[in-house]
Structure formats: C-alpha cells, structure tokens
Design an enzyme around this catalytic site. Structure first.
Site, PDB file in Angstrom:
ATOM      1  N   GLU A  63       0.820  -1.210   0.000  1.00 54.41           N
ATOM      2  CA  GLU A  63       0.000   0.000   0.000  1.00 54.41           C
ATOM      3  C   GLU A  63       0.853   1.258   0.000  1.00 54.41           C
ATOM      4  O   GLU A  63       0.476   2.272  -0.598  1.00 54.41           O
ATOM      5  CB  GLU A  63      -0.927  -0.027   1.214  1.00 54.41           C
ATOM      6  CG  GLU A  63      -1.984  -1.125   1.119  1.00 54.41           C
ATOM      7  CD  GLU A  63      -2.526  -1.573   2.450  1.00 54.41           C
ATOM      8  OE1 GLU A  63      -3.282  -2.558   2.468  1.00 54.41           O
ATOM      9  OE2 GLU A  63      -2.179  -0.945   3.481  1.00 54.41           O
ATOM     10  N   GLU A  89      -5.031  -8.172   4.222  1.00 56.30           N
ATOM     11  CA  GLU A  89      -5.644  -7.646   5.447  1.00 56.30           C
ATOM     12  C   GLU A  89      -7.041  -8.181   5.723  1.00 56.30           C
ATOM     13  O   GLU A  89      -7.353  -8.548   6.858  1.00 56.30           O
ATOM     14  CB  GLU A  89      -5.693  -6.105   5.406  1.00 56.30           C
ATOM     15  CG  GLU A  89      -4.357  -5.443   5.624  1.00 56.30           C
ATOM     16  CD  GLU A  89      -3.650  -5.108   4.338  1.00 56.30           C
ATOM     17  OE1 GLU A  89      -2.851  -4.170   4.318  1.00 56.30           O
ATOM     18  OE2 GLU A  89      -3.912  -5.803   3.314  1.00 56.30           O
TER      19      GLU A  89
END
Length: 244
Positions: A106, A126
């Site tokens: 990210e 995640e």
C-alpha cells in the site's frame, strides 16, 4: 535493516532484512519516513528509489513484533511514511524486486512510479486476517485500479507482476539486474535541467487533503477492528498458522 546510499544523484533506500522478508518493525517505519524526508527536498538528491533485498520487497508490518501493541499506533506509523513521500519535492520510485505485502504494498501506491521485476507480486491480505488497509489505500487504490479496488481488497488478492501491471499497480517490468538502474534512469529523465518537475509533482500527485481524510477514516477503521477483537484473532491465527 535499512541501507541508504546516493547513486548517480539519486537516494537509494534499501530494506536489508531478507531473513524476515524485509518485514517492517515500528523502528524501521520511523526510519523510512525520516530518510524520505531527509532526501526529499531536492538539495542532496534528484529523486528517491526504495527497494528490497532477497525475494521480497517487504512483507509489510512485522505482525510478530506488533503483537500486543496498539494497532492504531501501528497504522499511524504507516500513514506517516505515505505523508513523507507526498511531501517530497523530488520523484519517488518503488523498485519492487519481489513480494510486496499489506502496508508495504500500500505504501508504494503513493509513489510516483512503481517498477517491478518478473518476480514482483502484490499481496493485500488484510481482509482475511481481520485487519484494515492503511497508507490511504482506501483512496489511492481506487485511483490506480478503479472499480477493481474493492474485490482486490475483499478477496485478499495476490497478483503476479503481469497481473499487477495490467491492473495499474506496476508501470513497467524489467529484468532483476536492471531494476534499480531503470528506476534511477526514470528519475533522471524526469529531472533534467530546466524541468518543472517539482511543480508538476505538486499538481498531479494525490491531493494531500484527500489523503489526510483517508488517514482519518483508516485510523478509525483500525480502532474498530482492534476494539472488536477481529484484529487480535486474525493476528493470532497468522502467528499460529502451520509452517510449510
């Protein structure tokens, strides 16, 4: 665990913890933000390249070290890494040498370019671990890949280099031994004498107000999954998973 050199007027920041797939401790995240800021004003370097050693760019947050720590504080360390990149006045390139996971994957979404090798992979685990995204990925990922962002996150997707290129997460794939050199060359092209690069970075990068708004929402999301117990259970499953 982090090496910084200046090569051909470009600061090369290398993650050097290959035995842990360059997983990021809290201290490493602080140091990365510091080094990006130290080289980001354009006085000592024309640009910044971030890369890893071994078979991973970075496995993201070191979940073993994070056990028992505040998830909100952990997420905010990632947010400051992204903030540091967007504050620079020079181009920042990710040289993705291998697997990029979670918060590390990210983080690259705010970079000005992402160059990978055939071994590069993007993995966003995640959701299946019970964690929430960070680094303003809730804003930056849709900006890069459009409507594919939601299924990529919900399915905890793992993309090959070619898939990442097709999706818009990588801009180019080059041979492993040319990776850092290619990233430096791109920065050189973007910072030729007389160019208005710093001005265009300010104009064309994601608006900081939108990024900061995403940080606030992601911090609240991290607080929710932490207080609900979802995150702790997920981290325990990860820590106790069967090893190959």
């Amino acid at each position: 665990m982090i090496d910084v050199t200046v090569r051909d007027e470009v600061a090369v920041i290398t993650l050097t913890r290959p035995e842990k797939l360059n997983a990021l401790t809290a201290g490493m995240r602080r140091r990365l933000a510091e080094e990006v800021r130290a080289h980001g004003d354009g006085k000592a370097a024309r640009g910044i390249v971030v890369t890893g050693t071994g078979r991973a760019f970075s496995a993201g947050e070191d979940l073993h070290q994070a056990a028992g720590r505040s998830l909100v504080e952990e997420v905010e360390l990632f947010h400051d890494m992204t903030r540091a990149v967007l504050e620079t006045r020079v181009p920042v390139a990710a040289a993705v040498n291998g697997l990029a996971v979670g918060g590390a994957a990210e983080w690259t979404m705010c970079f000005d370019t992402r160059i990978g090798t055939p071994a590069a992979e993007y993995f966003l685990p995640e959701n299946h671990i019970g964690l929430s995204v960070s680094n303003a990925a809730s804003y930056l990922l849709p900006r890069l890949v459009g409507a594919r962002a939601l299924p990529l996150v919900l399915e905890s997707s793992r993309l090959s280099a070619e898939e990442a290129l097709a999706a818009g997460l990588l801009d180019e794939i080059v041979p492993q031994d040319e990776l850092v050199r290619a990233a430096i060359a791109r920065i050189h092209r973007w910072t030729l004498p007389g160019t208005a690069t710093a001005t265009h970075l300010e104009l064309l990068r994601p608006p900081r107000s939108e990024v900061e708004r995403a940080f606030v929402a992601e911090t609240e999301a991290a607080r929710h999954v932490e207080q609900s117990g979802i995150a702790r259970a997920g981290i325990e499953r990860f820590a106790n998973r069967p090893r190959p």
